[in-house]
Write an enzyme that holds these catalytic residues in place. Structure first.
Site, short mmCIF file in Angstrom:
data_model
loop_
_atom_site.label_atom_id
_atom_site.label_comp_id
_atom_site.label_asym_id
_atom_site.label_seq_id
_atom_site.Cartn_x
_atom_site.Cartn_y
_atom_site.Cartn_z
N GLY A 184 0.84 -1.19 0.00
CA GLY A 184 0.00 0.00 0.00
C GLY A 184 0.88 1.24 0.00
CB CYS A 185 0.45 4.49 1.63
SG CYS A 185 1.31 6.04 1.87
CG PHE A 186 5.95 5.01 -0.86
CD1 PHE A 186 5.64 6.24 -0.32
CD2 PHE A 186 6.22 4.93 -2.21
CE1 PHE A 186 5.60 7.38 -1.11
CE2 PHE A 186 6.20 6.06 -3.02
CZ PHE A 186 5.87 7.29 -2.46
#
Length: 175
Positions: free
Chosen positions: A9-11
Site C-alpha cells: 500500500g502507501c509507502f
C-alpha cells in the site's frame, strides 16, 4: 548488507514500520513492478505505469532474517485486499513481495503458506510474489514522511495502528 523490496500500500506506512525494525539500516520509498523507466509519483498514482508504491530496504541479516522481515510485512498491512489498503485504492497500492533471488522467493512462499495453513487471515492472501524489476526511488519529499508528520490525521489513523502491530506482535524485532 542484504536487500529486500516490499509493496504494502502507501509507502509512507511500510517505511515507518521498517524504520523501527532492528537490523534494518536504510529504507527508501519508491516504485517497483512497472513497465516504464523513472516513473514520477503523479504517473504511478494515476495507474499509468504498472508500478506499486514500494520500499527498498537494506538490512543486516545477522540481526534480522528475511523470514522475519516477510512476517513483519505480512502482519502490518492487509494481504487479503486486492489493489487496496484501507482508503488507498488502485494497482499501485497492491500487496507485493518483489524477490531479489530464489531464496527470497522460497522464503516468501513458505511464510505465506504457513499463514494460510494457520488460517491467520479468514480471507485468501492475494499478495503478489514476483521477481524484482528495477526499483525507482520516489521524490525526496516522501522520505521520513511519518517521522516528520506524525500530527497529521493520515499518520495517526492509518500508520500509527501499523506501528502498534509491530510493537506488540514483534517486540523482539523492534529497535
Amino acid at each position: 548488507m542484504d536487500e529486500a523490496i516490499f509493496a504494502g500500500g502507501c509507502f509512507w506506512c511500510t517505511e515507518a514500520v521498517f524504520q523501527r525494525v532492528k537490523g534494518v539500516e536504510r529504507v527508501k520509498s519508491g516504485f517497483c513492478g512497472g513497465h516504464i523507466k523513472n516513473p514520477a509519483y503523479r504517473e504511478v498514482v494515476q495507474g499509468r505505469t504498472g508500478h506499486a508504491e514500494a520500499i527498498h530496504l537494506t538490512y543486516d541479516s545477522e540481526r534480522v532474517s528475511y523470514e522475519d522481515l516477510v512476517a513483519v510485512f505480512m502482519a502490518t498491512h492487509d494481504p487479503t485486499t486486492l489493489n487496496r489498503q484501507g482508503y488507498d485504492v488502485g494497482t499501485h497500492y497492491r500487496s507485493a513481495i518483489f524477490y531479489l533471488n530464489e531464496q527470497q522467493e522460497k522464503t516468501a512462499r513458505e511464510v505465506i503458506k504457513n499463514m494460510e495453513e494457520k488460517a491467520v487471515d479468514t480471507d485468501p492472501i492475494v499478495t503478489e510474489i514476483a521477481p524484482a524489476t528495477a526499483f525507482y526511488p520516489a521524490e525526496d519529499i516522501h522520505d521520513e514522511y511519518y517521522n516528520n508528520n506524525r500530527e497529521q490525521g493520515y499518520c495517526q489513523n492509518i500508520i500509527d495502528p501499523k506501528i502498534r502491530k509491530l510493537m506488540t506482535g514483534f517486540k523482539e524485532l523492534v529497535k
